[in-house]
Scaffold this active site. Structure first.
Site, PDB file in Angstrom:
ATOM      1  N   LYS A  24     -16.080  -7.535   5.723  1.00  0.00           N
ATOM      2  CA  LYS A  24     -15.139  -8.412   6.434  1.00  0.00           C
ATOM      3  C   LYS A  24     -15.009  -7.904   7.879  1.00  0.00           C
ATOM      4  O   LYS A  24     -15.029  -6.699   8.109  1.00  0.00           O
ATOM      5  CB  LYS A  24     -13.736  -8.334   5.811  1.00  0.00           C
ATOM      6  CG  LYS A  24     -13.686  -8.432   4.309  1.00  0.00           C
ATOM      7  CD  LYS A  24     -12.300  -7.992   3.813  1.00  0.00           C
ATOM      8  CE  LYS A  24     -12.319  -7.640   2.336  1.00  0.00           C
ATOM      9  NZ  LYS A  24     -11.127  -6.893   1.892  1.00  0.00           N
ATOM     10  N   ARG A  41      -1.985  -6.073  -8.334  1.00  0.00           N
ATOM     11  CA  ARG A  41      -0.873  -6.983  -8.042  1.00  0.00           C
ATOM     12  C   ARG A  41      -0.681  -8.008  -9.141  1.00  0.00           C
ATOM     13  O   ARG A  41       0.405  -8.203  -9.642  1.00  0.00           O
ATOM     14  CB  ARG A  41      -1.134  -7.719  -6.730  1.00  0.00           C
ATOM     15  CG  ARG A  41      -0.761  -6.921  -5.519  1.00  0.00           C
ATOM     16  CD  ARG A  41      -1.414  -7.449  -4.295  1.00  0.00           C
ATOM     17  NE  ARG A  41      -2.850  -7.260  -4.373  1.00  0.00           N
ATOM     18  CZ  ARG A  41      -3.673  -7.388  -3.349  1.00  0.00           C
ATOM     19  NH1 ARG A  41      -3.203  -7.739  -2.180  1.00  0.00           N
ATOM     20  NH2 ARG A  41      -4.960  -7.176  -3.484  1.00  0.00           N
ATOM     21  N   HIS A  90       0.838  -1.207   0.000  1.00  0.00           N
ATOM     22  CA  HIS A  90       0.000   0.000   0.000  1.00  0.00           C
ATOM     23  C   HIS A  90       0.875   1.260   0.000  1.00  0.00           C
ATOM     24  O   HIS A  90       0.602   2.206  -0.722  1.00  0.00           O
ATOM     25  CB  HIS A  90      -0.876   0.067   1.265  1.00  0.00           C
ATOM     26  CG  HIS A  90      -1.884  -1.035   1.410  1.00  0.00           C
ATOM     27  ND1 HIS A  90      -1.967  -1.841   2.526  1.00  0.00           N
ATOM     28  CD2 HIS A  90      -2.876  -1.463   0.584  1.00  0.00           C
ATOM     29  CE1 HIS A  90      -2.969  -2.698   2.388  1.00  0.00           C
ATOM     30  NE2 HIS A  90      -3.526  -2.511   1.215  1.00  0.00           N
ATOM     31  N   SER A 147      -2.746  -7.736   3.059  1.00  0.00           N
ATOM     32  CA  SER A 147      -2.956  -7.610   4.507  1.00  0.00           C
ATOM     33  C   SER A 147      -3.244  -8.991   5.108  1.00  0.00           C
ATOM     34  O   SER A 147      -2.811  -9.285   6.226  1.00  0.00           O
ATOM     35  CB  SER A 147      -4.125  -6.663   4.794  1.00  0.00           C
ATOM     36  OG  SER A 147      -3.843  -5.387   4.296  1.00  0.00           O
TER      37      SER A 147
END
Ligand code: ADP
Length: 166
Positions: A41, A90, A17, A128
């Site tokens: 979440k 990514r 990030h 994460s």
């Protein structure tokens, strides 16, 4: 003056990030890192903890601020006066959902465009979720997150394990 919003859960912020934040801050005039409050979440860190970790790790970049938001990102961007949304890519696996989000946002508010930054190779594997998992088992996460975040993770899991033992 180009203002951009970089939305996400940041649970917690990683070097992946931060790489995107630093690069975006060189391209636009102001980057607002926007931490999502009502994520579906269940987050490990509270909203205040996530904001604090972001503030601490971006404090040297003058044109970056950290805010929180609820609801649609496009509504937050409109209120903040931002017309650009920043996202990181990514791998090919990110592409499909990110394209869907970008197209939805553009159709909800045609003034808003999404700017994608491809991850620096060394962070391509980083998320994460991976960081939380490695930290849970007490392994070294120094190449994944800054020391401040690493300290918060180890403290959080130590605390959780102590609660579990009681
Ligand atoms: P979300 O819950 O919205 O996926 P995240 O905090 O996981 O929020 O990610 C926010 C943004 O940062 C997303 O665009 C994601 O693709 C990007 N991102 C996450 N990890 C990396 C990384 N290692 N390299 C580049 N971009 C990343």
């Amino acid at each position: 003056m180009i203002k951009a919003v970089y939305p996400g859960s940041f649970d917690p912020v990683t070097y992946g990030h931060l790489d995107i934040i630093e690069r975006a801050a060189r391209v636009v005039d102001q980057v607002i890192v926007a931490v999502l409050v009502n994520s579906s979440k269940k987050p490990l860190f509270t909203i205040d903890e996530r904001v604090r970790m972001l503030q601490e790790t971006t404090k040297k970049i003058a044109n970056v601020t950290v805010e929180t938001f609820q609801g649609l990102t496009v509504d937050f961007a409109r209120k903040a006066g931002a017309k650009v949304m920043i996202r990181g890519l990514r791998a090919v696996s990110d592409f499909e959902s990110e394209m869907q989000i970008a197209q939805t946002n553009h159709s909800l508010n045609p003034d808003i465009d999404t700017m994608f930054f491809t991850t620096s190779l060394e962070y391509a594997f980083l998320s994460s979720t991976i960081v939380r998992e490695v930290a849970f088992y007490g392994s070294d996460i120094s190449g994944m997150v800054p020391d401040y975040v690493s300290g918060m993770l180890h403290a959080k899991y130590k605390n959780e394990k102590e609660i579990d033992l009681k």
